[in-house]
Every structure is written in structure tokens, then in C-alpha cells.
Design an enzyme around this catalytic site. Structure first.
Site, PDB file in Angstrom:
ATOM      1  N   TYR A   9     -20.862  15.040  87.586  1.00  0.00           N
ATOM      2  CA  TYR A   9     -20.532  16.444  87.839  1.00  0.00           C
ATOM      3  C   TYR A   9     -21.814  17.280  88.017  1.00  0.00           C
ATOM      4  O   TYR A   9     -21.935  18.075  88.949  1.00  0.00           O
ATOM      5  CB  TYR A   9     -19.680  17.000  86.689  1.00  0.00           C
ATOM      6  CG  TYR A   9     -19.533  18.499  86.760  1.00  0.00           C
ATOM      7  CD1 TYR A   9     -18.852  19.102  87.833  1.00  0.00           C
ATOM      8  CD2 TYR A   9     -20.108  19.331  85.799  1.00  0.00           C
ATOM      9  CE1 TYR A   9     -18.759  20.482  87.924  1.00  0.00           C
ATOM     10  CE2 TYR A   9     -20.008  20.708  85.889  1.00  0.00           C
ATOM     11  CZ  TYR A   9     -19.330  21.282  86.954  1.00  0.00           C
ATOM     12  OH  TYR A   9     -19.247  22.640  87.049  1.00  0.00           O
ATOM     13  N   SER A  67     -21.675  32.052  84.362  1.00  0.00           N
ATOM     14  CA  SER A  67     -20.692  31.815  85.433  1.00  0.00           C
ATOM     15  C   SER A  67     -19.304  32.322  85.031  1.00  0.00           C
ATOM     16  O   SER A  67     -18.943  32.292  83.859  1.00  0.00           O
ATOM     17  CB  SER A  67     -20.618  30.311  85.704  1.00  0.00           C
ATOM     18  OG  SER A  67     -19.467  29.988  86.449  1.00  0.00           O
ATOM     19  N   TYR A  93     -16.992  34.770  90.677  1.00  0.00           N
ATOM     20  CA  TYR A  93     -16.236  34.150  91.768  1.00  0.00           C
ATOM     21  C   TYR A  93     -15.131  35.144  92.059  1.00  0.00           C
ATOM     22  O   TYR A  93     -14.283  35.390  91.192  1.00  0.00           O
ATOM     23  CB  TYR A  93     -15.645  32.801  91.343  1.00  0.00           C
ATOM     24  CG  TYR A  93     -16.605  31.653  91.485  1.00  0.00           C
ATOM     25  CD1 TYR A  93     -17.305  31.440  92.669  1.00  0.00           C
ATOM     26  CD2 TYR A  93     -16.790  30.745  90.448  1.00  0.00           C
ATOM     27  CE1 TYR A  93     -18.182  30.376  92.806  1.00  0.00           C
ATOM     28  CE2 TYR A  93     -17.668  29.679  90.584  1.00  0.00           C
ATOM     29  CZ  TYR A  93     -18.356  29.509  91.766  1.00  0.00           C
ATOM     30  OH  TYR A  93     -19.224  28.450  91.905  1.00  0.00           O
ATOM     31  N   THR A 109     -20.796  35.467  94.127  1.00  0.00           N
ATOM     32  CA  THR A 109     -21.022  34.201  94.844  1.00  0.00           C
ATOM     33  C   THR A 109     -20.184  34.182  96.125  1.00  0.00           C
ATOM     34  O   THR A 109     -18.959  34.299  96.079  1.00  0.00           O
ATOM     35  CB  THR A 109     -20.704  32.997  93.944  1.00  0.00           C
ATOM     36  OG1 THR A 109     -21.625  33.014  92.862  1.00  0.00           O
ATOM     37  CG2 THR A 109     -20.854  31.677  94.701  1.00  0.00           C
ATOM     38  N   ARG A 131     -16.473  16.602  96.651  1.00  0.00           N
ATOM     39  CA  ARG A 131     -17.556  15.949  95.898  1.00  0.00           C
ATOM     40  C   ARG A 131     -17.164  14.495  95.658  1.00  0.00           C
ATOM     41  O   ARG A 131     -16.423  14.184  94.731  1.00  0.00           O
ATOM     42  CB  ARG A 131     -17.780  16.663  94.561  1.00  0.00           C
ATOM     43  CG  ARG A 131     -17.955  18.161  94.711  1.00  0.00           C
ATOM     44  CD  ARG A 131     -19.270  18.673  94.192  1.00  0.00           C
ATOM     45  NE  ARG A 131     -19.432  20.066  94.582  1.00  0.00           N
ATOM     46  CZ  ARG A 131     -19.087  21.101  93.827  1.00  0.00           C
ATOM     47  NH1 ARG A 131     -18.619  20.905  92.622  1.00  0.00           N
ATOM     48  NH2 ARG A 131     -19.254  22.329  94.267  1.00  0.00           N
ATOM     49  N   LYS A 152     -24.868  36.038  96.346  1.00  0.00           N
ATOM     50  CA  LYS A 152     -25.457  34.691  96.182  1.00  0.00           C
ATOM     51  C   LYS A 152     -24.875  33.701  97.195  1.00  0.00           C
ATOM     52  O   LYS A 152     -23.670  33.679  97.427  1.00  0.00           O
ATOM     53  CB  LYS A 152     -25.159  34.184  94.767  1.00  0.00           C
ATOM     54  CG  LYS A 152     -25.609  32.760  94.469  1.00  0.00           C
ATOM     55  CD  LYS A 152     -25.429  32.426  92.995  1.00  0.00           C
ATOM     56  CE  LYS A 152     -25.980  31.066  92.625  1.00  0.00           C
ATOM     57  NZ  LYS A 152     -25.112  29.953  92.971  1.00  0.00           N
ATOM     58  N   HIS A 159     -26.233  26.583  97.189  1.00  0.00           N
ATOM     59  CA  HIS A 159     -25.453  26.161  96.017  1.00  0.00           C
ATOM     60  C   HIS A 159     -25.968  24.802  95.505  1.00  0.00           C
ATOM     61  O   HIS A 159     -25.205  23.978  95.025  1.00  0.00           O
ATOM     62  CB  HIS A 159     -23.970  26.064  96.393  1.00  0.00           C
ATOM     63  CG  HIS A 159     -23.019  26.457  95.292  1.00  0.00           C
ATOM     64  ND1 HIS A 159     -22.380  27.664  95.241  1.00  0.00           N
ATOM     65  CD2 HIS A 159     -22.571  25.773  94.200  1.00  0.00           C
ATOM     66  CE1 HIS A 159     -21.588  27.712  94.184  1.00  0.00           C
ATOM     67  NE2 HIS A 159     -21.690  26.590  93.530  1.00  0.00           N
ATOM     68  N   ARG A 169     -24.244  21.697  97.074  1.00  0.00           N
ATOM     69  CA  ARG A 169     -22.925  21.281  96.557  1.00  0.00           C
ATOM     70  C   ARG A 169     -21.748  21.749  97.403  1.00  0.00           C
ATOM     71  O   ARG A 169     -20.611  21.453  97.082  1.00  0.00           O
ATOM     72  CB  ARG A 169     -22.735  21.838  95.142  1.00  0.00           C
ATOM     73  CG  ARG A 169     -23.595  21.172  94.122  1.00  0.00           C
ATOM     74  CD  ARG A 169     -23.615  21.952  92.836  1.00  0.00           C
ATOM     75  NE  ARG A 169     -22.441  21.779  92.005  1.00  0.00           N
ATOM     76  CZ  ARG A 169     -22.213  20.741  91.207  1.00  0.00           C
ATOM     77  NH1 ARG A 169     -23.077  19.773  91.153  1.00  0.00           N
ATOM     78  NH2 ARG A 169     -21.119  20.675  90.460  1.00  0.00           N
TER      79      ARG A 169
HETATM   80  C1  FNR Z   1     -23.515  25.193  90.121  1.00  0.00           C
HETATM   81  N1  FNR Z   1     -23.693  26.382  90.839  1.00  0.00           N
HETATM   82  C2  FNR Z   1     -22.841  27.439  90.605  1.00  0.00           C
HETATM   83  N2  FNR Z   1     -23.042  28.631  91.247  1.00  0.00           N
HETATM   84  C3  FNR Z   1     -22.237  29.691  91.005  1.00  0.00           C
HETATM   85  O1  FNR Z   1     -22.439  30.756  91.597  1.00  0.00           O
HETATM   86  N3  FNR Z   1     -21.234  29.595  90.078  1.00  0.00           N
HETATM   87  C4  FNR Z   1     -20.965  28.444  89.405  1.00  0.00           C
HETATM   88  O2  FNR Z   1     -20.064  28.389  88.576  1.00  0.00           O
HETATM   89  C5  FNR Z   1     -21.770  27.310  89.708  1.00  0.00           C
HETATM   90  N4  FNR Z   1     -21.529  26.108  89.102  1.00  0.00           N
HETATM   91  C6  FNR Z   1     -22.405  25.047  89.276  1.00  0.00           C
HETATM   92  C7  FNR Z   1     -22.203  23.864  88.580  1.00  0.00           C
HETATM   93  C8  FNR Z   1     -23.141  22.838  88.669  1.00  0.00           C
HETATM   94  C9  FNR Z   1     -22.939  21.580  87.882  1.00  0.00           C
HETATM   95  C10 FNR Z   1     -24.279  23.006  89.490  1.00  0.00           C
HETATM   96  C11 FNR Z   1     -25.332  21.938  89.569  1.00  0.00           C
HETATM   97  C12 FNR Z   1     -24.455  24.158  90.204  1.00  0.00           C
HETATM   98  C13 FNR Z   1     -24.857  26.544  91.733  1.00  0.00           C
HETATM   99  C14 FNR Z   1     -26.077  27.034  90.947  1.00  0.00           C
HETATM  100  O3  FNR Z   1     -25.895  28.349  90.514  1.00  0.00           O
HETATM  101  C15 FNR Z   1     -27.343  26.983  91.789  1.00  0.00           C
HETATM  102  O4  FNR Z   1     -27.112  27.652  93.003  1.00  0.00           O
HETATM  103  C16 FNR Z   1     -27.844  25.553  92.073  1.00  0.00           C
HETATM  104  O5  FNR Z   1     -27.677  24.728  90.943  1.00  0.00           O
HETATM  105  C17 FNR Z   1     -29.305  25.593  92.474  1.00  0.00           C
HETATM  106  O6  FNR Z   1     -29.779  24.326  92.803  1.00  0.00           O
HETATM  107  P1  FNR Z   1     -30.589  23.372  91.783  1.00  0.00           P
HETATM  108  O7  FNR Z   1     -31.567  24.230  91.019  1.00  0.00           O
HETATM  109  O8  FNR Z   1     -29.540  22.786  90.875  1.00  0.00           O
HETATM  110  O9  FNR Z   1     -31.205  22.384  92.679  1.00  0.00           O
END
Ligand code: FNR
Length: 384
Positions: free
Chosen positions: A35, A117, A140, A166, A175, A261, A285, A288
Site C-alpha cells: 500500500y 489527510s 478530498y 487535492t 494499483r 494539490k 501524487h 500513484r
Molecule cells: C498518498 N498521497 C495522498 N495525497 C493526498 O492528497 N491525500 C491522501 O490521502 C494521500 N494518501 C497517500 C497515501 C500513500 C500511501 C501515499 C504514498 C501517498 C500522496 C502524497 O500526499 C504525496 O503527494 C506523495 O506521497 C509524494 O510522493 P513521495 O514523496 O511519496 O514520493
């Protein structure tokens, strides 16, 4: 500070974020790791996010006498000790039980922002007092404006001052890695999941102590609190309807800075400025959502030239070193956030993790600033 007792030990054992990632992988169940780590599709963008940093180089200048790097910075009229912060991560408690509480306390100590979040596993009411004045809240956007305002009221009353909307999740992404790892929503207790728990006794102990991870902020609005119901609620009632009028309404409602974002296109940045938003968060993101997008760092300078000094630019996606932070600041970011890295820290070292992540990034940032010949963030940003 408790962490300082272990600093030398950790610095030798885990000199880089990747060392923490390796340790985190050993300490948490496979499904939690999948995850945290997953991108989308074949995860090309995840790799691209990292590789694109390697193409950004600086030519150092020397003979400047004694240099000491100062990383202090002001964003939206608030001072931070460093231009780094903790990006929002949902379902955080699956990665490490009570991770939000650990991260919030650390952010408060370190004087860096922590962004909670909407789909975190702890509520703004519980996190707010711990994060002090370092709290950002990520929304969100719910389909119902009443629900949006109710969430904003709770965040505001709990002390969160900066709102993050976001934009880059028009629908859930595919995923593949988490499906292969056996993650089901709602979670299903299969024999392999139970075995996974037995193999990670510390994670399992803390999880049982806190209770299975739940989306504790949004579950208040669902009629039932079981995971299937709440995740269905998230899918049906959060997201999928965001437009510029919606953003404008949130900006009018929220008393404080509002940042959008997940921006990658300069035209979206222009639009956000037109409606009066205070910040543009350049991000994909963390690779992702849309596997066909460019690396976020590849879009940063074109967005920065459109934005100029009309709004602040926050950046994330793929940051793993202080040198990466330096690259992002140089290409136009005013502030840089890290998602996975801080969670690697928590999963690897529990409450000592976030301090060590911040230490690794800051130490590397300061070192590289001096190697390059700059002593503060303004000088770095002004280099050409
Ligand atoms: C996220 N990200 C994310 N962004 C957001 O706006 N709300 C969220 O709930 C989440 N949840 C989330 C879960 C997980 C497991 C990950 C890894 C990421 C995105 C996060 O805020 C961010 O944009 C990225 O993680 C940045 O990239 P790096 O630093 O992980 O490479």
C-alpha cells in the site's frame, strides 16, 4: 530531545532514506508495504519521478570563505525551520498504528508542517493539539458542500491553518501491486494475512492495541462504521466533482491560505491564480494516480514561470534526498513535501523515525548548499 540520544547510532545505521525503507519493509506486513510503496499500473511513473532528478545538475562556485547553510524559510507569513514538510497520507494507521500522532508531534517539535489527510486514521480533533501551529489540512472534496464545510469547520476548530485541496484524484486509480499483495476492501482475514501479522509481531501488537485502522474522520458521516461501509462512502461521496467554482467556494469559506494539490499543467496553475488561490502544489501524487503523466519535477520550471510571484509553489513526488530538495527549490518551488519518506521513518523507527528523516534530508540539504556555494534558500533560488 529523546531522538538526539540515538542520532549517531541512526546516522551510521540508516544514513539514507533508502536504508529506512529497507528496515520499514521488514517491520510491516507485506500488504501494508505494498500500500505504501505502490504506484499505479506498471509503476513507470514511480521510477521516472526518481530518475528525472538525476538530470538536474549544478555547477559549484568556490572561494567564498566560511559558509554556513541556513534553511529557515517563511511560507504564507509563517516561519518554518526548513523548507520541508510531511505530505498527507491516507489510511496511515495501516502503515504504522497511530502514525499520524507520531508525525504530528514530530512536526511540532521540528517546526515543519504536517498535513493531515481527509482519509487519515486519526481525527483532526485528536491530531490538532499535538501538531500545535504546524497543521495543514488536506481535503478530498466531498460531493456535498455541506459535508465539505463540516470537515473544514472541524479542521479549523482543531487548529489547522492551511487548507490543501487535492485535485488529482478524479477517481480511484488502479494499483496492481496492492491487489497482488492481497489487499481487499473491506479487509478479509485470509490465512496469508494472519500469517503476515504473525511475522510482524510489533506492528500487530500496536495495531491490536489501537484497534484495526479505520477512516476515523469521515466515518462520522457514514451511517455505519464498518470498513466496507466507510470505504464505499469515500468512493461515493468524496471526489469526482471538483471544478474551479468548487475551489473558489472553498477559498471564500476558509479563513487562511488555500493551496491546490496535484497540479502538473501550467494552464491549471494559471486558473488557480485567477480564482485567488494562494498556492500551487506541483505533484503527481507520488506516481500513484496517472501512470501516463510526466515526472512532477519535469513540469516544475514551466509552472514556476507562469506563476511568477503571484502564488507560492509547493512541490512533491520522488523526493528522497536533501539534494532533491535543493533541485526542486532551484527550479522554482518555495516549499517541498515528502510522503513515503516520513512513513518509512515511522515504520522503521517508530517515534524516533520522523526526526531521523528530517535530519537526513536537512543534513544533506545543508551539506549540498555549502558544496554549491550558497548559504541560504533565497541565494539558492536566485542562482541561474
Ligand atoms: C498518498 N498521497 C495522498 N495525497 C493526498 O492528497 N491525500 C491522501 O490521502 C494521500 N494518501 C497517500 C497515501 C500513500 C500511501 C501515499 C504514498 C501517498 C500522496 C502524497 O500526499 C504525496 O503527494 C506523495 O506521497 C509524494 O510522493 P513521495 O514523496 O511519496 O514520493
Amino acid at each position: 530531545m529523546q531522538y538526539q540520544k540515538y542520532q549517531t547510532k541512526y546516522s551510521n545505521q540508516f544514513p539514507a532514506i533508502q536504508d529506512l525503507a529497507k528496515k520499514a519493509k521488514q517491520r510491516i506486513p507485506n500488504v501494508a508495504w505494498a500500500y505504501l510503496e505502490s504506484g499505479t499500473g506498471d509503476e513507470t511513473l514511480l521510477k521516472r519521478n526518481r530518475e528525472a532528478f538525476q538530470d538536474i545538475q549544478f555547477t559549484p562556485q568556490f572561494c567564498k570563505g566560511h559558509l554556513e547553510a541556513d534553511t529557515g524559510i517563511t511560507l504564507f507569513d509563517k516561519d518554518y525551520s526548513s523548507p520541508i514538510g510531511i505530505a498527507p497520507v491516507g489510511l496511515t494507521g495501516l502503515i504504522w498504528p497511530e502514525a499520524e500522532l507520531i508525525l504530528a508531534k514530530a512536526a511540532n517539535r521540528l517546526k515543519i508542517p504536517f498535513c493531515l489527510s481527509t482519509v487519515a486514521t486519526e481525527t483532526p480533533e485528536r491530531v490538532g493539539p499535538l501538531v500545535g501551529s504546524q497543521g495543514w489540512f488536506q481535503l478530498y472534496p466531498p460531493k456535498s458542500m455541506d459535508l465539505a464545510y463540516a470537515l473544514l469547520d472541524r479542521a479549523k476548530q482543531s487548529g489547522f491553518h492551511t487548507l490543501i485541496i487535492t485535485a488529482d484524484v478524479p477517481m480511484a486509480s488502479r494499483r496492481e501491486r496492492i491487489k497482488r499483495a492481497g489487499m481487499r476492501i473491506p479487509p478479509k482475514l485470509t490465512s496469508s494475512l494472519i500469517w503476515d501479522g504473525i511475522k510482524h509481531p510489533i506492528w500487530t501488537y500496536y495495531t491490536l492495541r489501537r484497534g484495526l485502522p479505520r477512516l476515523r474522520t469521515v466515518q462520522d458521516y457514514a451511517e455505519q462504521t464498518d470498513f466496507r461501509f466507510v470505504s464505499g462512502f469515500v468512493g461515493n461521496r468524496l471526489g469526482g466533482t471538483l471544478d474551479w467554482d468548487y475551489c473558489k467556494a472553498l477559498k471564500t469559506y476558509w479563513d487562511g491560505p488555500v493551496v491546490i494539490k496535484g497540479i502538473l499543467h501550467p494552464k491549471d496553475a494559471e486558473k488557480a491564480i485567477e480564482i485567488g488561490l494562494d498556492g500551487i502544489w506541483v505533484s503527481n501524487h507520488g506516481g500513484r494516480q496517472f501512470n501516463g503523466a510526466p515526472a512532477a519535477i519535469e513540469m516544475l520550471s514551466s509552472i514556476a514561470s507562469v506563476v511568477g510571484n503571484r502564488a507560492s509553489i509547493v512541490f512533491d513526488s520522488g523526493i528522497r534526498t536533501g539534494l532533491d530538495v535543493m533541485r526542486a527549490l532551484h527550479l522554482g518551488a518555495d516549499f517541498v513535501m515528502l510522503g513515503r519518506s516520513f512513513l518509512y521513518g515511522v515504520a522503521a523507527l517508530g517515534k524516533y523515525g520522523p526526526d531521523h528523516v528530517a535530519y537526513i534530508i536537512n543534513d544533506d540539504l545543508k551539506n549540498n548548499m555549502v558544496q554549491l556555494g550558497v548559504s541560504n534558500i533565497q541565494e539558492l533560488k536566485a542562482l541561474n
